[in-house]
Structures are given as C-alpha cells and as structure tokens.
Design a protein around this motif. Structure first.
Motif, PDB file in Angstrom:
ATOM      1  N   ARG A   7       0.812  -1.220   0.000  1.00 53.19           N
ATOM      2  CA  ARG A   7       0.000   0.000   0.000  1.00 53.19           C
ATOM      3  C   ARG A   7       0.843   1.268   0.000  1.00 53.19           C
ATOM      4  N   ASP A   8       1.437   1.607   1.136  1.00 57.81           N
ATOM      5  CA  ASP A   8       2.171   2.874   1.214  1.00 57.81           C
ATOM      6  C   ASP A   8       3.643   2.687   1.548  1.00 57.81           C
ATOM      7  N   LYS A   9       4.108   1.424   1.590  1.00 55.92           N
ATOM      8  CA  LYS A   9       5.523   1.156   1.834  1.00 55.92           C
ATOM      9  C   LYS A   9       5.869  -0.206   1.261  1.00 55.92           C
ATOM     10  N   GLY A  11       8.657  -3.849   1.333  1.00 59.46           N
ATOM     11  CA  GLY A  11       9.231  -4.817   2.258  1.00 59.46           C
ATOM     12  C   GLY A  11       8.255  -5.949   2.508  1.00 59.46           C
ATOM     13  N   LEU A  12       8.780  -7.111   2.894  1.00 66.95           N
ATOM     14  CA  LEU A  12       7.927  -8.276   3.110  1.00 66.95           C
ATOM     15  C   LEU A  12       6.876  -8.024   4.179  1.00 66.95           C
ATOM     16  N   ASP A  13       7.239  -7.291   5.219  1.00 72.44           N
ATOM     17  CA  ASP A  13       6.272  -7.009   6.281  1.00 72.44           C
ATOM     18  C   ASP A  13       5.159  -6.079   5.806  1.00 72.44           C
ATOM     19  N   ALA A  14       5.381  -5.391   4.677  1.00 69.49           N
ATOM     20  CA  ALA A  14       4.368  -4.482   4.149  1.00 69.49           C
ATOM     21  C   ALA A  14       3.396  -5.182   3.205  1.00 69.49           C
ATOM     22  N   LEU A  15       3.656  -6.453   2.894  1.00 72.04           N
ATOM     23  CA  LEU A  15       2.764  -7.217   2.021  1.00 72.04           C
ATOM     24  C   LEU A  15       1.560  -7.672   2.834  1.00 72.04           C
ATOM     25  N   ILE A  16       0.394  -7.145   2.517  1.00 70.05           N
ATOM     26  CA  ILE A  16      -0.787  -7.433   3.326  1.00 70.05           C
ATOM     27  C   ILE A  16      -1.858  -8.122   2.488  1.00 70.05           C
ATOM     28  N   LEU A  17      -2.646  -8.957   3.162  1.00 67.00           N
ATOM     29  CA  LEU A  17      -3.803  -9.596   2.551  1.00 67.00           C
ATOM     30  C   LEU A  17      -4.981  -8.640   2.685  1.00 67.00           C
ATOM     31  N   ALA A  37       0.252 -18.969  -9.164  1.00 68.72           N
ATOM     32  CA  ALA A  37       1.220 -17.906  -9.437  1.00 68.72           C
ATOM     33  C   ALA A  37       2.611 -18.430  -9.120  1.00 68.72           C
ATOM     34  N   VAL A  38       3.611 -17.811  -9.726  1.00 65.09           N
ATOM     35  CA  VAL A  38       4.997 -18.238  -9.543  1.00 65.09           C
ATOM     36  C   VAL A  38       5.856 -17.014  -9.260  1.00 65.09           C
ATOM     37  N   LEU A  39       6.815 -17.178  -8.347  1.00 59.95           N
ATOM     38  CA  LEU A  39       7.690 -16.071  -7.953  1.00 59.95           C
ATOM     39  C   LEU A  39       8.987 -16.092  -8.747  1.00 59.95           C
ATOM     40  N   ASN A  40       9.478 -14.896  -9.028  1.00 59.15           N
ATOM     41  CA  ASN A  40      10.765 -14.706  -9.687  1.00 59.15           C
ATOM     42  C   ASN A  40      11.653 -13.813  -8.825  1.00 59.15           C
ATOM     43  N   TYR A  41      12.963 -13.824  -9.132  1.00 59.76           N
ATOM     44  CA  TYR A  41      13.891 -12.924  -8.434  1.00 59.76           C
ATOM     45  C   TYR A  41      13.424 -11.482  -8.561  1.00 59.76           C
ATOM     46  N   ARG A  42      12.885 -11.134  -9.717  1.00 61.56           N
ATOM     47  CA  ARG A  42      12.389  -9.782  -9.945  1.00 61.56           C
ATOM     48  C   ARG A  42      11.307  -9.403  -8.940  1.00 61.56           C
ATOM     49  N   ASP A  43      10.483 -10.365  -8.505  1.00 61.65           N
ATOM     50  CA  ASP A  43       9.435 -10.072  -7.524  1.00 61.65           C
ATOM     51  C   ASP A  43      10.022  -9.672  -6.169  1.00 61.65           C
ATOM     52  N   ARG A  44      11.213 -10.171  -5.863  1.00 63.68           N
ATOM     53  CA  ARG A  44      11.905  -9.735  -4.645  1.00 63.68           C
ATOM     54  C   ARG A  44      12.288  -8.267  -4.752  1.00 63.68           C
ATOM     55  N   LEU A  45      12.750  -7.842  -5.941  1.00 69.11           N
ATOM     56  CA  LEU A  45      13.103  -6.435  -6.135  1.00 69.11           C
ATOM     57  C   LEU A  45      11.876  -5.543  -5.955  1.00 69.11           C
ATOM     58  N   VAL A  46      10.745  -5.975  -6.516  1.00 70.89           N
ATOM     59  CA  VAL A  46       9.509  -5.212  -6.365  1.00 70.89           C
ATOM     60  C   VAL A  46       9.132  -5.103  -4.899  1.00 70.89           C
ATOM     61  N   LEU A  47       9.170  -6.218  -4.204  1.00 70.46           N
ATOM     62  CA  LEU A  47       8.761  -6.242  -2.799  1.00 70.46           C
ATOM     63  C   LEU A  47       9.617  -5.296  -1.959  1.00 70.46           C
ATOM     64  N   ASN A  48      10.877  -5.159  -2.332  1.00 69.71           N
ATOM     65  CA  ASN A  48      11.796  -4.310  -1.571  1.00 69.71           C
ATOM     66  C   ASN A  48      11.910  -2.896  -2.131  1.00 69.71           C
ATOM     67  N   GLY A  49      11.025  -2.537  -3.068  1.00 66.15           N
ATOM     68  CA  GLY A  49      11.004  -1.174  -3.595  1.00 66.15           C
ATOM     69  C   GLY A  49      12.156  -0.831  -4.496  1.00 66.15           C
ATOM     70  N   PRO A  55       4.378   2.013  -8.897  1.00 67.55           N
ATOM     71  CA  PRO A  55       3.354   2.767  -8.179  1.00 67.55           C
ATOM     72  C   PRO A  55       2.886   2.020  -6.928  1.00 67.55           C
ATOM     73  N   LEU A  56       2.361   2.767  -5.977  1.00 65.53           N
ATOM     74  CA  LEU A  56       1.712   2.184  -4.807  1.00 65.53           C
ATOM     75  C   LEU A  56       0.333   2.799  -4.668  1.00 65.53           C
ATOM     76  N   PRO A  57      -0.680   2.044  -4.291  1.00 60.57           N
ATOM     77  CA  PRO A  57      -0.647   0.613  -3.945  1.00 60.57           C
ATOM     78  C   PRO A  57      -0.431  -0.258  -5.176  1.00 60.57           C
ATOM     79  N   LEU A  58       0.072  -1.478  -4.941  1.00 60.30           N
ATOM     80  CA  LEU A  58       0.419  -2.367  -6.044  1.00 60.30           C
ATOM     81  C   LEU A  58       0.159  -3.815  -5.647  1.00 60.30           C
TER      82      LEU A  58
END
Length: 333
Positions: A7-9, A11-17, A37-49, A55-58
């Motif tokens: 939403r507004d930040k 990081g893994l702790d910011a990933l909300i249901l 769904a399948v995870l890629n290394y690129r998804d880690r970059l997204v998660l960490n900003g 854009p956010l929310p995302l």
C-alpha cells in the motif's frame, strides 16, 4: 475478492492480505480466475522497492495462470473456459521492445489476486499438458530464456550453451538447449543441484566452489574453442569470466544482476573476439506463443520446487529469499 498488495511502503512485512471489489471486464478485456502464481527474483526487487517506476498501492507478481470466466465486448482472442497466462510486458506484443514498458506486478498491478482483469491482447493460452503451477512458471523466466537462446541467440543443434546456476531462467535455458540438440554446460556451487541439472539434460557440470576458474574449465571442455552461448545471470562478478569462456564471435545473453548492477570490465575480449553482448528483457507475446508451441510439441515440463497455498504467500517469498530452491516457487489459489 482477496488480494495481496503493497500500500504505502515496501518490504515483506508491508505485504498485506486485503479485499477489493470483484473486478469487471470492460470492452476488449477478460476476467481471469487465478489458479496459480509463480515467484521470480524480480518479484523480490519489487517487494523491496527496488523496481523502477513502481506505483503504490500495487498487487505484486508477474507470473500466473488462470481460467477465463467472463469477457467484455469485442473480445475475440479467448473465450470463457480458456486457461491463460498474462504476458510479462502488456505493451510488447511483437517486434522490438516498445519505448514504454508496462510490466505486470511492477509498473501495473500483478496477479497475486483471486481475480484479475487484463486486456485480451495481454494474455496467451498455455499448453494443455502442463499443470497450473507449471504453466504459471512460463511468462517471465521461460520467455526470457527463449528470447536469449532461440530468438536473439538463434541457437543451432550441436552448439554449446553455458548456463550459470539453477535458477528459473537458467533451468529453462538448460531445457531449451537440450530440446534444440545443443550441448549444455551448467555451473553451480552445489553438487546436489548439479546432479539435478544432469537429470534435466546437462552434458557437463562445473562446481565453481571447487573450480573457481570455471571459465578455464569451460575452455578445456570445448577443446580451447570456447562456448557458443552463455546465459549470464551473475552480473559483475561473473561477466569477466564469461567474456573469457565464450568463443570468438560468441554470444552472451546478459540477463541477471545477482552480484550488482555495475562493473568495470576490460573491453579487449569484446573487441578482439567480436563478442555479441546482448541485454535481454523477457520477451514479446509473439515469442511467448512460439515458445508454447515448442513446449507443447516436446512435452517439456518446467521444474517446480515447492508449492505454497495462497494464504501463505508471504512464506513463499521468505522461502525464495533463502535461495536453496531448484526450480520455481509457486503459490496455489
């Protein structure tokens, strides 16, 4: 419907249901009930900003597969009941990379939601012989490997491909090389992973912990000639050795930046060996569809490491972060 979002930040702790209204397809759009769904290394970059123009929310994650459950007016490419995947870059249908990228789960909402609406032009049907999880692994890693070897590399039978590691792109590159009748060399620091690679078709393996001069070993394995193609995923730490290991007029697909995004390298090998260093940014819808035809013909099966339920999606990201997987980390809806 339920969805995961940043939403507004970041990081893994910011990933909300979260919950959003069920989406409704407009003209030339399709509504997809997601199945995997399948995870890629690129998804880690997204998660960490760390992904550009994010854009956010995302809603994160680019790769997924589902069933078309409804279509808007003027939809002709797919119909309800079709099993489809979204293409990574919704703007890249064919030809050269467009000036403006619109990547799922990066520059626009991704697929980590129970229902997703996409333009009809932004989806492809997936091979029938694949499970949902296997089909979900295709949009990013598989298309990237296909573009690198089969499109940009114009891989031919009998040529030699060196694949770095056993991540998603690397394993697809290994499988495509084997499928095309090429000789495959795989590097890794794990004998267990190298054994898995051999079972997938690797002809030669190099443990770079025991053989840090893996480029010299690659030269030895090719009789001093060097390899025809290198799938370069390491970045600055491995590129100098790739330049040494590739043959004169050889091809290096620059895909990953696991060791960083900048490097100081010697220009001499590129000049004197006429090396073609090709940056690879996934691929087009047309490439995706051509790849699917080949996968269906050869009954190729993507490698799946582990499957997590949708409600445990954050655990899937944590598992990916540890880096011990071989093949794709999946989320089942």
């Amino acid at each position: 419907m339920q969805t995961y979002e940043l939403r507004d930040k970041t990081g893994l702790d910011a990933l909300i249901l979260a919950e959003r209204k069920d989406p409704v397809p407009g003209p030339r759009e399709v509504l997809i009930q997601m199945r995997a769904a399948v995870l890629n290394y690129r998804d880690r970059l997204v998660l960490n900003g760390l992904y550009p123009t994010m854009p956010l929310p995302l809603i994160p994650v680019s790769d997924g597969v589902g069933t078309v459950v409804a279509v808007g007016e003027h939809v002709t490419r797919v119909k309800p009941g079709d099993r489809v995947a979204g293409i990574f870059d919704q703007n890249w249908l064919s030809g050269e990379l467009p000036e403006k990228s619109l990547s799922l789960g990066g520059q626009t909402d991704g697929v980590l939601a129970q229902q997703v609406v996409l333009p009809q032009d932004g989806v492809v049907r997936v091979p029938e012989h694949l499970t949902d999880e296997e089909a979900a692994a295709l949009p990013c890693a598989a298309v990237t490997a296909w573009n690198a070897l089969m499109v940009r590399g114009t891989l031919k039978p009998g040529e030699t491909v060196l694949v770095q590691g056993t991540g998603g792109v690397s394993l697809f590159a290994l499988q495509f090389a084997h499928m095309a009748g090429a000789r495959a060399i795989v590097t890794s620091s794990s004998d267990e992973k190298l054994e898995r690679a051999r079972r997938l078709g690797a002809d030669e393996t190099i443990n770079y912990q025991r053989t840090p001069d893996w480029d010299q070993e690659a030269l030895r394995l090719t009789g001093g000639k060097g390899v025809d193609h290198i799938v370069e995923v390491g970045g600055p730490a491995t590129l100098p050795r790739s330049l040494n290991a590739v043959r004169i007029n050889g091809h290096i697909s620059l895909i990953g930046v696991l060791s960083g995004s900048s490097a100081e390298i010697s220009m001499h090998p590129m000049l004197f060996k006429q090396i073609r260093l090709q940056g690879i940014y996934v691929g087009s819808r047309s490439m995706f569809e051509q790849m699917n035809d080949a996968i269906a013909l050869h009954k190729l099966k993507p490698v799946i490491d582990r499957v997590f339920p949708f409600e445990h999606a954050p655990e899937a990201f944590r598992y990916l972060e540890k880096g011990g997987h071989v093949g794709k980390v999946c989320i089942r809806f």
